[in-house]
Scaffold this active site. Structure first.
Site, PDB file in Angstrom:
ATOM      1  N   SER A  18       7.182  -2.367   3.000  1.00 20.24           N
ATOM      2  CA  SER A  18       8.023  -3.157   3.920  1.00 20.24           C
ATOM      3  C   SER A  18       7.125  -3.314   5.325  1.00 20.24           C
ATOM      4  O   SER A  18       7.160  -4.311   5.944  1.00 20.24           O
ATOM      5  CB  SER A  18       9.235  -2.595   4.147  1.00 20.24           C
ATOM      6  OG  SER A  18      10.284  -2.714   3.013  1.00 20.24           O
ATOM      7  N   GLU A  34       0.940  -1.280   0.038  1.00 19.95           N
ATOM      8  CA  GLU A  34       0.113  -0.051   0.038  1.00 19.95           C
ATOM      9  C   GLU A  34       0.951   1.091   0.114  1.00 19.95           C
ATOM     10  O   GLU A  34       2.156   1.222   0.326  1.00 19.95           O
ATOM     11  CB  GLU A  34      -0.852   0.012   1.261  1.00 19.95           C
ATOM     12  CG  GLU A  34      -1.857  -1.106   1.267  1.00 19.95           C
ATOM     13  CD  GLU A  34      -2.748  -1.064   2.408  1.00 19.95           C
ATOM     14  OE1 GLU A  34      -2.670  -0.081   3.213  1.00 19.95           O
ATOM     15  OE2 GLU A  34      -3.723  -1.907   2.451  1.00 19.95           O
ATOM     16  N   ARG A  87      35.678  -7.564 -28.843  1.00 20.16           N
ATOM     17  CA  ARG A  87      36.149  -6.051 -29.067  1.00 20.16           C
ATOM     18  C   ARG A  87      37.585  -5.871 -28.906  1.00 20.16           C
ATOM     19  O   ARG A  87      38.217  -6.200 -27.780  1.00 20.16           O
ATOM     20  CB  ARG A  87      35.063  -5.267 -27.820  1.00 20.16           C
ATOM     21  CG  ARG A  87      35.612  -3.859 -27.720  1.00 20.16           C
ATOM     22  CD  ARG A  87      35.258  -2.948 -28.775  1.00 20.16           C
ATOM     23  NE  ARG A  87      35.249  -1.579 -28.430  1.00 20.16           N
ATOM     24  CZ  ARG A  87      34.849  -0.824 -29.279  1.00 20.16           C
ATOM     25  NH1 ARG A  87      34.538  -0.980 -30.562  1.00 20.16           N
ATOM     26  NH2 ARG A  87      35.259   0.604 -28.927  1.00 20.16           N
ATOM     27  N   GLU A 114       9.091  -7.610  -3.275  1.00 18.86           N
ATOM     28  CA  GLU A 114       9.162  -8.919  -2.252  1.00 18.86           C
ATOM     29  C   GLU A 114       9.964  -8.955  -1.331  1.00 18.86           C
ATOM     30  O   GLU A 114      10.540  -9.948  -0.866  1.00 18.86           O
ATOM     31  CB  GLU A 114       9.129 -10.182  -3.026  1.00 18.86           C
ATOM     32  CG  GLU A 114       8.027 -10.347  -4.167  1.00 18.86           C
ATOM     33  CD  GLU A 114       7.865 -11.895  -4.720  1.00 18.86           C
ATOM     34  OE1 GLU A 114       7.810 -12.651  -3.823  1.00 18.86           O
ATOM     35  OE2 GLU A 114       7.571 -12.017  -5.819  1.00 18.86           O
ATOM     36  N   SER A 139      -0.062  -7.161  11.926  1.00 23.06           N
ATOM     37  CA  SER A 139       0.383  -8.020  10.553  1.00 23.06           C
ATOM     38  C   SER A 139      -0.258  -9.476  11.066  1.00 23.06           C
ATOM     39  O   SER A 139      -0.736 -10.258  10.023  1.00 23.06           O
ATOM     40  CB  SER A 139       1.590  -8.188  10.225  1.00 23.06           C
ATOM     41  OG  SER A 139       2.443  -8.822  11.103  1.00 23.06           O
TER      42      SER A 139
END
Length: 408
Positions: A136, A131, A292, A388, A184
């Site tokens: 975190s 949100e 290269r 994540e 949580s």
């Protein structure tokens, strides 16, 4: 339980080569175009669906590989192809994992197939947890789910952000607070069926990298879903909340919340994605350094370049080993006593950022242009240390796990 091994069996090698072929022949040629367009690459997803690569069956087979290596091996090859397109192909998987981790058998059987659709009618799904003020800090989540007992419905209100496939998904999985006082531990996950009134797409983000992957806000305005859309069911939720309330003041056993269960299961897979992007950049840099020429010889003849490539390869292999170990531990039912899942995601994501930056440096001015893919890979790699669970959060998880202390 399968013994840990670093040797792929014949079936795994066949799958690896098959996925690699799709990445090389379909994804790579389309990568620059869809990065510039910043749109979901529906034609590529449809091609993946036609061959069975974008399907519930394929990911289930890899997820349940008894060695644990099927999923990370496949993720590495896809993201070797391109991170933005790769995330468009696998983004649905995070929502599917959310259902697999928290849902009943009936919910899994009902909703996961609808997340993918079929080759003739491809669908995607979205997992909505973050949100504007709760990334975190998941305990700060403001989206609320209130139970209307009279109608056996849940009413959801709030705004989600950074949602892969948000707003364009057929099925949304939304994490909301049902008991804000528990932080949580008072969260639950809900299925939002297709065409549910009140759900809308908010801002679509224009991103630094992974631009072929759709990322947007999801707005929930009095969204009503039936009681059976609560993942796990109300009886299980009530039991979990009761335990959480009982343990709240006496430091008892930890109670996992819905979002964390999903992220915990997916972190090694994200590490594998980072390994794929890092490997792609390393291979581009190695080939460039061999062809290269400066001052009459290939630039790889210079120790300053050769030693960078040696370090890049070493770090990539080390990251893959951490990812494979965590993946094997997960499928073998071994607990992450040292936060091995977070270790794998942390190290691999940091390696991806470093290796892609070194690849740009080795290509010099060419690496800074969009004519060469390392520029895109470098932009894409930045996401791995953010989504994540940021690298800082991974370190916090590891530190708390190894010390047993509530480090803040």
């Amino acid at each position: 339980m399968a013994e840990f091994t670093m040797e792929l069996n014949d079936e795994q090698k066949e799958v690896r080569d098959w996925v690699h072929g799709f990445a090389a022949d379909v994804m790579r040629p389309a990568a620059a175009e869809w990065d510039e367009r910043e749109e979901t690459p529906w034609p590529v997803i449809q091609e993946a669906a036609k061959i069975g690569l974008y399907s519930l069956d394929f990911y289930a087979q890899q997820f349940f590989d008894p060695t644990g290596l099927g999923l990370p091996m496949s993720m590495e090859e896809l993201f070797w192809g391109d991170a933005g397109i790769g995330l468009s192909i696998v983004g649905t998987g995070l929502a599917a994992v959310g259902v697999l981790a928290n849902g009943t058998e009936e919910q899994i059987g009902t909703w996961v197939p609808q997340m993918y659709g079929d080759a003739a009618d491809v669908k995607v799904a979205a997992f909505c947890s973050s949100e504007p003020d709760a990334g975190s800090d998941v305990a700060a989540m403001r989206t609320r789910a209130v139970y209307d007992e009279a109608k056996d419905e849940w009413v959801l209100n709030g705004t989600k952000t950074w949602a892969t496939n948000g707003g364009i998904a057929n099925v949304h999985v939304v994490v909301a607070a049902v008991d804000p006082d528990l932080g949580s531990k008072g969260h639950a996950s809900f299925i939002i069926p297709p065409n549910t009134p009140g759900l809308s797409q908010g801002q679509k983000f224009k991103k630094h990298g992974i631009r072929a992957s759709h990322t947007a806000e999801v707005v929930l305005d009095n969204v009503r879903v039936p009681g059976h859309c609560l993942l796990g069911g109300k009886e299980k939720l009530d039991e979990r909340l009761a335990r959480a309330r009982e343990k709240a003041n006496n430091g008892g056993e930890r109670v996992k919340n819905a979002a964390m269960a999903t992220f915990e299961a997916s972190r090694p897979a994200v590490g594998a994605m980072a390994v794929g992007t890092a490997r792609a950049a390393y291979e581009e840099a190695l080939e460039y350094a061999k062809t290269r020429s400066q001052f009459g010889r290939p630039i790889i003849d210079n120790q300053g370049v050769a030693f960078q490539l040696a370090d890049m390869r070493t770090q990539i292999d080390a990251a893959r080993l951490l990812v494979w170990r965590a993946s094997w531990m997960a499928v073998a039912g071994k607990p992450f006593t040292s936060a091995e899942g977070s270790m794998s995601k942390l190290f691999a994501s940091e390696v991806a950022k470093k290796v892609t930056a070194q690849a740009v440096q080795i290509l010099g001015g060419n690496g800074f242009t969009r004519e060469y893919p390392v520029e895109r890979m470098h932009r894409d790699a930045a996401i791995y240390t953010i989504f994540e669970g940021t690298s800082e959060i991974q370190r916090l998880v590891i530190a708390r796990t190894i010390s047993g202390m509530p480090i803040r």
